[in-house]
Design an enzyme around this catalytic site. Sequence first.
Site, PDB file in Angstrom:
ATOM      1  N   HIS A   1       0.845  -1.205   0.000  1.00 48.87           N
ATOM      2  CA  HIS A   1       0.000   0.000   0.000  1.00 48.87           C
ATOM      3  C   HIS A   1       0.876   1.248   0.000  1.00 48.87           C
ATOM      4  CE1 HIS A   1      -4.188  -1.549   1.412  1.00 48.87           C
ATOM      5  NE2 HIS A   1      -3.635  -2.358   0.513  1.00 48.87           N
TER       6      HIS A   1
ATOM      7  N   TYR B   1      -9.585   5.907   6.815  1.00 50.45           N
ATOM      8  CA  TYR B   1      -9.800   6.334   8.203  1.00 50.45           C
ATOM      9  C   TYR B   1     -10.842   7.447   8.167  1.00 50.45           C
ATOM     10  CZ  TYR B   1      -5.467   3.978   9.692  1.00 50.45           C
ATOM     11  OH  TYR B   1      -4.496   3.048   9.974  1.00 50.45           O
TER      12      TYR B   1
ATOM     13  N   PRO C   1      -4.844   1.127  18.580  1.00 50.29           N
ATOM     14  CA  PRO C   1      -4.534   0.558  17.257  1.00 50.29           C
ATOM     15  C   PRO C   1      -4.659   1.555  16.099  1.00 50.29           C
ATOM     16  CG  PRO C   1      -6.670  -0.209  18.013  1.00 50.29           C
ATOM     17  CD  PRO C   1      -6.063   0.539  19.143  1.00 50.29           C
TER      18      PRO C   1
ATOM     19  N   LYS D   1       0.617   0.556  15.152  1.00 49.04           N
ATOM     20  CA  LYS D   1       2.005   0.490  15.618  1.00 49.04           C
ATOM     21  C   LYS D   1       2.323  -0.716  16.483  1.00 49.04           C
ATOM     22  CE  LYS D   1       3.400   3.734  13.347  1.00 49.04           C
ATOM     23  NZ  LYS D   1       4.244   3.290  12.239  1.00 49.04           N
TER      24      LYS D   1
ATOM     25  N   TYR E   1       3.560   6.977  10.035  1.00 45.55           N
ATOM     26  CA  TYR E   1       2.731   5.805   9.724  1.00 45.55           C
ATOM     27  C   TYR E   1       3.589   4.710   9.073  1.00 45.55           C
ATOM     28  CZ  TYR E   1      -1.522   3.262   8.400  1.00 45.55           C
ATOM     29  OH  TYR E   1      -2.517   2.304   8.284  1.00 45.55           O
TER      30      TYR E   1
HETATM   31  C1  PHB Z   1      -6.051  -3.810  10.530  1.00 40.51           C
HETATM   32  O1  PHB Z   1      -6.013  -4.084   9.306  1.00 40.51           O
HETATM   33  O2  PHB Z   1      -6.397  -4.652  11.401  1.00 40.51           O
HETATM   34  C2  PHB Z   1      -5.682  -2.423  10.979  1.00 40.51           C
HETATM   35  C3  PHB Z   1      -5.163  -1.530  10.058  1.00 40.51           C
HETATM   36  C4  PHB Z   1      -4.821  -0.238  10.462  1.00 40.51           C
HETATM   37  C5  PHB Z   1      -5.007   0.133  11.781  1.00 40.51           C
HETATM   38  C6  PHB Z   1      -5.526  -0.775  12.720  1.00 40.51           C
HETATM   39  C7  PHB Z   1      -5.872  -2.059  12.320  1.00 40.51           C
HETATM   40  O3  PHB Z   1      -4.688   1.401  12.173  1.00 40.51           O
END
Ligand code: PHB
Length: 390
Positions: free
Chosen positions: A72, A201, A292, A296, A384
Site C-alpha cells: 500500500h 480512516y 490501534p 504500531k 505511519y
Molecule cells: C487492521 O487491518 O487490522 C488495521 C489496520 C490499520 C489500523 C488498525 C488495524 O490502524
Amino acid sequence: MHTTVGIIGAGPAGLLLARTLHRAGVDCVVLESRDRAHVERRQRAGVLEQSTVDALRAVGAAGRLDREGLVHDGVELRWEGRAHRVDFPSLANGRRVRVYAQTEVVKDLVALHLADGAALRFGAEARSVDGADTGRPTIRYTQGGRDRTLTCDYVVGCDGFHGVARAAFPEGIRRTYARAYPYAWLGILADVAPSCDELVYAHSRRGFALHSMRSPEVSRLYLQVPHGTDPADWPDERIWDELDARFARDGWELARGPITSRSVLPMRSSVTEPMRYGRVFLAGDAAHIVPPTGAKGLNLAVADVVVLGRALIRHRTTGASDLLDAYSDTCLRRVWRAEHFSYAMTTMLHTDPAGSPFDTRLQIAQLDRIADSPHAAAELAVNYTGLPLP
Ligand code: PHB
Ligand code: APR
C-alpha cells in the site's frame, strides 16, 4: 531444565526473537500458555512497516508475505464530506507499508520454528520469574498439570499486556505511564471484497470508522463504540448501516457481505519503564501498548526484538554487553514516538463522548491542515510508514 534465553509468549515478539536467536545458534525456549490453534487465530493488527518486512525476511519468514501481502502506497482520510489521500512514497522518502494479517505472521513463524525442531512449548503457562537480579533468573511454569522450572541466563517477557514478566521488576524500579480512552473498537471480518484499494480512516460526528482488509476477498472493518459494548448487541445489519453512515461519501458505496467474526477491542496507551531489570527484559506488548489507530503495536514489538536479538547475540558471541545495556533506552525512544503518533491519530479521529463542539472543530482543523499542508501530511506519512530501526 536450563536454557540460555527463556522466552515467555509466542506472539510476534516471542516468535521472532526465538527464530532470530535459534538461527544464530543461541539456545532458547519459548513457553506459551495457550495452544497453537488459539495463538494462530487471534485477530490482531494488519499493517507492517518496511522495517518489519525486512526483519521477517532476515529470518527467512517473508516468503508467503511476499506472495500474499498487499503493498500500500497511502491511506485515505475522510471528514465532513471531504476525502484526502496521504501518499507515502512522495512524502516519506519512498517508504510504503504492507497489509498482511498478524495471524499470518504468527502462523509463518510457528511453522518455521517447529520445522527447525526448535523449543516451542504450547500449554506452558509461566507463573513467575524469580532471580531477575541474579545470574540465573528462573521461570516457574505449569505444563500438563505439573509445576516445572526453567533456569536461564536471560529471560525475555514477550507475554503481552496481561503477562507475568513485568512483575519480576521490583515495585520501586518499575514505572508505568498510562492513558485510558473513553471508547473502544468493534472489529469485524467480512467475506466481501474491500470497497477501497487502500485503508480509509473516517472521522464522523457519529464516531470513528476504519476500512482495512485481509485479502482481495476479505474485508476488515472497525467502528468506534462505547466502553463495555457487547458485540452481540451489533447484528450484521446494524453494523453495516452504521459503517455506511460514517464512511458516507458521494459516489462511493460500501459493499456488504457475511460477517464471519466480531469482537470489541479496548483502547489504551501504556509504557513500562525500564524495559530491563537485571537479566530480565520486556519486549512488545509486555512493555508497551498503543491504541490501534496508528497500526504500531506489531511493528513496535518487532523493533524491540530486532534490537534485543542483536544485543543478545553480540553478548553471547563477543561477551560485550554494550547493546544489552543500551536496550531499554534504545527502544523507549522509538516507543514514545509511536505512543505520541498513536495518541495523536486516535484523538484526531475519534469522537470523545465528553467532548465539546470546540473539540470537534479542532479535529476538523487538524484534518484540514493535513489536506492543505505537505508538511503536515509528511509528518503523518513518515510516522505511519515507520522510522528506520535503530
Ligand atoms: C487492521 O487491518 O487490522 C488495521 C489496520 C490499520 C489500523 C488498525 C488495524 O490502524
Ligand atoms: N505464560 C506463557 N505465555 C503467556 C503468558 C504466561 N503467563 N501470558 C501471556 N502469554 C502469551 C499470550 O498467550 C500470547 O500468545 O504471550 C503472548 C503475547 O503475545 P501478544 O499479546 O501478541 O504480544 P506481542 O508478541 O508483544 O505482540 C504485540 O500483538 O496484541 C497484539 O496489538 C498487539 O499487534 C500487537 C502484537
